[in-house]
Write a protein that holds these residues in place. Structure first.
Motif, PDB file in Angstrom:
ATOM      1  N   GLY A 104       0.787  -1.225   0.000  1.00 47.56           N
ATOM      2  CA  GLY A 104       0.000   0.000   0.000  1.00 47.56           C
ATOM      3  C   GLY A 104       0.817   1.273   0.000  1.00 47.56           C
ATOM      4  O   GLY A 104       0.276   2.357  -0.153  1.00 47.56           O
ATOM      5  N   HIS A 113       4.396   3.652  -1.207  1.00 45.21           N
ATOM      6  CA  HIS A 113       5.098   3.920  -2.439  1.00 45.21           C
ATOM      7  C   HIS A 113       6.322   3.024  -2.555  1.00 45.21           C
ATOM      8  O   HIS A 113       6.916   2.625  -1.562  1.00 45.21           O
ATOM      9  N   TYR A 165       2.235  -3.365 -15.019  1.00 46.27           N
ATOM     10  CA  TYR A 165       2.757  -3.214 -13.650  1.00 46.27           C
ATOM     11  C   TYR A 165       4.221  -3.666 -13.644  1.00 46.27           C
ATOM     12  O   TYR A 165       4.726  -4.138 -14.668  1.00 46.27           O
ATOM     13  N   SER A 210       2.344  -0.758  -9.017  1.00 42.78           N
ATOM     14  CA  SER A 210       1.481  -0.181 -10.060  1.00 42.78           C
ATOM     15  C   SER A 210       2.253   0.894 -10.817  1.00 42.78           C
ATOM     16  O   SER A 210       3.279   1.390 -10.341  1.00 42.78           O
ATOM     17  N   LEU A 223       2.737   2.468  -6.535  1.00 39.62           N
ATOM     18  CA  LEU A 223       2.252   1.912  -5.266  1.00 39.62           C
ATOM     19  C   LEU A 223       2.351   0.390  -5.265  1.00 39.62           C
ATOM     20  O   LEU A 223       2.084  -0.264  -6.282  1.00 39.62           O
ATOM     21  N   PHE A 239       0.800  -2.754  -4.797  1.00 38.04           N
ATOM     22  CA  PHE A 239      -0.611  -3.185  -4.689  1.00 38.04           C
ATOM     23  C   PHE A 239      -0.736  -4.636  -4.230  1.00 38.04           C
ATOM     24  O   PHE A 239      -1.815  -5.071  -3.845  1.00 38.04           O
ATOM     25  N   HIS A 244     -10.822  -4.362   2.081  1.00 37.41           N
ATOM     26  CA  HIS A 244      -9.658  -3.700   1.492  1.00 37.41           C
ATOM     27  C   HIS A 244      -8.430  -4.590   1.382  1.00 37.41           C
ATOM     28  O   HIS A 244      -7.361  -4.119   1.004  1.00 37.41           O
ATOM     29  N   ASP A 250      -8.272  -2.289  -4.059  1.00 37.08           N
ATOM     30  CA  ASP A 250      -8.454  -0.867  -4.392  1.00 37.08           C
ATOM     31  C   ASP A 250      -7.265  -0.301  -5.175  1.00 37.08           C
ATOM     32  O   ASP A 250      -7.392   0.697  -5.869  1.00 37.08           O
ATOM     33  N   LEU A 251      -6.106  -0.922  -5.023  1.00 32.92           N
ATOM     34  CA  LEU A 251      -4.899  -0.362  -5.640  1.00 32.92           C
ATOM     35  C   LEU A 251      -4.517  -1.056  -6.938  1.00 32.92           C
ATOM     36  O   LEU A 251      -3.505  -0.726  -7.549  1.00 32.92           O
TER      37      LEU A 251
END
Lengths: 411, 147
Positions: free
Chosen positions: B23, B25, B48, B66, B70, B72, B115, B135-136
């Motif tokens: 989640g 960076h 990705y 991603s 991020l 993911f 999540h 979500d990511l």
């Protein structure tokens, strides 16, 4: 803390164990127990039971009694209801269930060795490594490192051990559903080379405790937790787990045998069982609907057939008992297991509605051969796989009667 | 695997390699400089990128990054369980809560919250698992890429 290469030299008492280990390795290379040899056979069969267990809350857990003694003495205690787990290595006993004072394994400075063991379900146990003679039936493993779960308030659980795990510390009979765990998997030690070397990084498994603060340490092979079976002077190349068939709705209890040795006595011959060798990680391949899942395994410590996912199998998950399948009525399946040796055969199994299973017989049933749950991308053949079979667990480095060397499974 | 490693152009991040946390960076690698010292390879994939860390004892951790940078998803495989708090970062608390709410099941773990999806399985000497933040997920990428 990293003891690096000097660690072995520091562990004076460990050297004793290491020397013992070398002797055993020498035996192991030749199969150890000299199948068919002239020595008088010892009683190699221990009663094995599946029932609700000591906390009256167990589902598909297989229990044996294990006798633990102060090494070289007649000071012994029998621990009932120890779970047989082919998914781990070594004996672990809850401190609340043992009153014997067993000698701690420590380095030459007297720093106690403790272990933090995380299981695949992200639960963990913490406690000291001690030395004990371990007896079952007529078999005796001398001076084996075992773990006492949550033994000493002197050494609180290290923060790494707590923070690394997701689920709870299973340090009570209620949480464990057993008085201890007897790890009888396909390996000799529980951590092996990942824990012996400081490079690249020692995993958060073994700790030395110079004071109330414990620190991660390397540990020689001989002081790691050991599968006690390969410490036996005979019948030391594996075990046979034999359980009867159970009815579709399950049953309150079943019992049969944990037999030591493979092909060493008249009661543990492979017979018509096929040998499936595993890769170095103890896994083989299970194929379902043309897709191969290479990280599949057999684990008596898993209480269900944890197989793929609901959509792949075309059945539904339970809405209340999370992690179990709830088809409207029992569904039959076939998958194919393939050993590293290319041996291949179909396995038929059935998955029933877990809600109905748990409600049957007023909720008093503990043994089910058709209890399943999700485990995407892998097949974990849990205890339901063992009913109606003899399952042979071949220990790594130990010779089977057919000339195959463990690790392998046979059934 | 050997073929892949042979074909890929690898690079090693000096003596303090580490990985990013779920989640966060990709630059968050500094959050862990002591765990899993191994060789890091960056692998470009369609839509990705993958950072793969391999240690000498055979443990592998993959982090899925991603295009926005991020992490993911992550996956792991190795002889001992990884430290999940380090891997999951801010998602650890909800994972811990969800993992303790199961009844009767004893075996591999599957956790699904709004999540986070996490699977942890295997046995002693061979653990594996993966975690994904739906979500990511980048556009057009399914959680099935996480292996």
């Amino acid at each position: 803390m990293s003891l690096g290469h000097s660690s072995a030299a520091k562990f004076g008492p460990f050297l004793v164990f290491s020397a013992g280990l070398l002797v055993l390795i020498g035996c192991g290379g030749s199969g150890g127990s000299n199948p068919g040899g002239g020595s008088t056979p010892v009683d190699n069969t221990q009663a094995l039971q599946v029932n609700l267990g000591p906390a009256n809350n167990s589902t598909n857990e297989a229990f044996v009694a294990v006798t633990v003694c102060v090494p070289g003495s007649s000071s012994c205690q029998t621990i009932e209801n120890v779970e047989v787990d082919t998914g781990s290595e070594g004996l672990r006993v809850l401190s609340s269930q043992i009153s014997l004072s067993l000698p701690a394994i420590a380095d030459t400075s007297g720093n106690a060795l403790e272990e933090c063991v995380s299981f695949a379900d992200t639960s963990y146990v913490w406690g000291p490594v001690v030395s004990a003679d371990v007896q079952m039936a007529g078999e005796k493993a001398t001076s084996v490192p075992i773990q006492i779960i949550s033994a000493s308030p002197k050494f609180p659980v290290p923060s790494n051990c707590i923070s690394g795990a997701g689920a709870a510390d299973v340090n009570t009979v209620a949480a464990l559903g057993a008085n201890g765990i007897l790890g009888l998997g396909v390996f000799q030690q529980d951590c092996v080379f990942a824990c012996t070397s400081a490079s690249p990084q020692v995993p958060d498994v073994y700790y030395l405790c110079p004071n109330s603060v414990c620190r991660v340490s390397t540990v020689p092979l001989g002081s790691q937790l050991q599968n006690p079976v390969w410490f036996f002077p005979q019948d030391n190349n594996g075990v046979v787990i034999s359980l009867p068939s159970v009815p579709a709705d399950g049953v309150a209890s079943v019992s049969r045998s944990l037999i030591f040795g493979i092909g060493t006595q008249s009661d543990n011959a492979l017979g018509s069982a096929q040998v499936y060798t595993t890769d170095n990680a103890g896994n083989f391949q299970t194929t379902y609907h043309g897709i191969a899942y290479s990280q599949s395994y057999i684990d008596s410590g898993s209480n269900g057939l944890y197989i793929l996912d609901a959509s792949t199998l075309g059945i539904t998950d339970c809405s209340d008992f999370a992690g179990f399948y709830c088809p409207a009525s029992p569904v039959d399946f076939t998958a194919t297991n393939t050993g590293l040796n290319g041996v291949k055969a179909d396995v038929s199994f059935s998955i029933a509605n877990a809600d109905a299973l748990f409600a049957a017989n007023g909720g008093r049933n503990a043994a089910f051969d058709d209890l399943g749950g999700d485990n995407p991308q892998t097949v974990d053949w849990g205890l339901p796989f063992f009913y109606g079979r003899k399952v042979f667990v071949g220990i790594e480095g130990q010779l089977a009667p057919t000339g195959v060397t463990g690790p392998y499974w046979a059934y | 695997m050997k073929t892949i490693l042979a074909v890929l152009v690898g690079f090693i991040l000096g003596t303090t390699p580490a990985w990013a946390v779920l989640g966060e960076h990709e630059r968050s690698v500094s959050s862990d400089r002591q765990y899993l010292r191994g060789e890091i390879r960056a692998i470009a994939r369609d839509g990705y990128s993958l950072q793969q860390i391999t240690t000498k004892d055979g443990a592998v951790v993959n982090e899925y990054v991603s295009p926005a940078g991020l992490v993911f998803a992550i996956s792991w495989q190795g002889p001992t369980m990884p430290n999940l708090q380090q891997l999951l970062g801010s998602y650890f608390a909800q994972f811990q809560q969800a993992s303790r709410s199961r009844t009767r099941r004893r075996g591999p773990l599957v956790v699904r919250t709004d999540h986070l999806v996490l699977e942890s399985g295997g046995h002693m000497r061979a653990f594996h698992g993966r975690a994904c933040v739906p979500d990511l997920l980048p556009d057009n990428i399914s959680a099935e890429v996480v292996r």
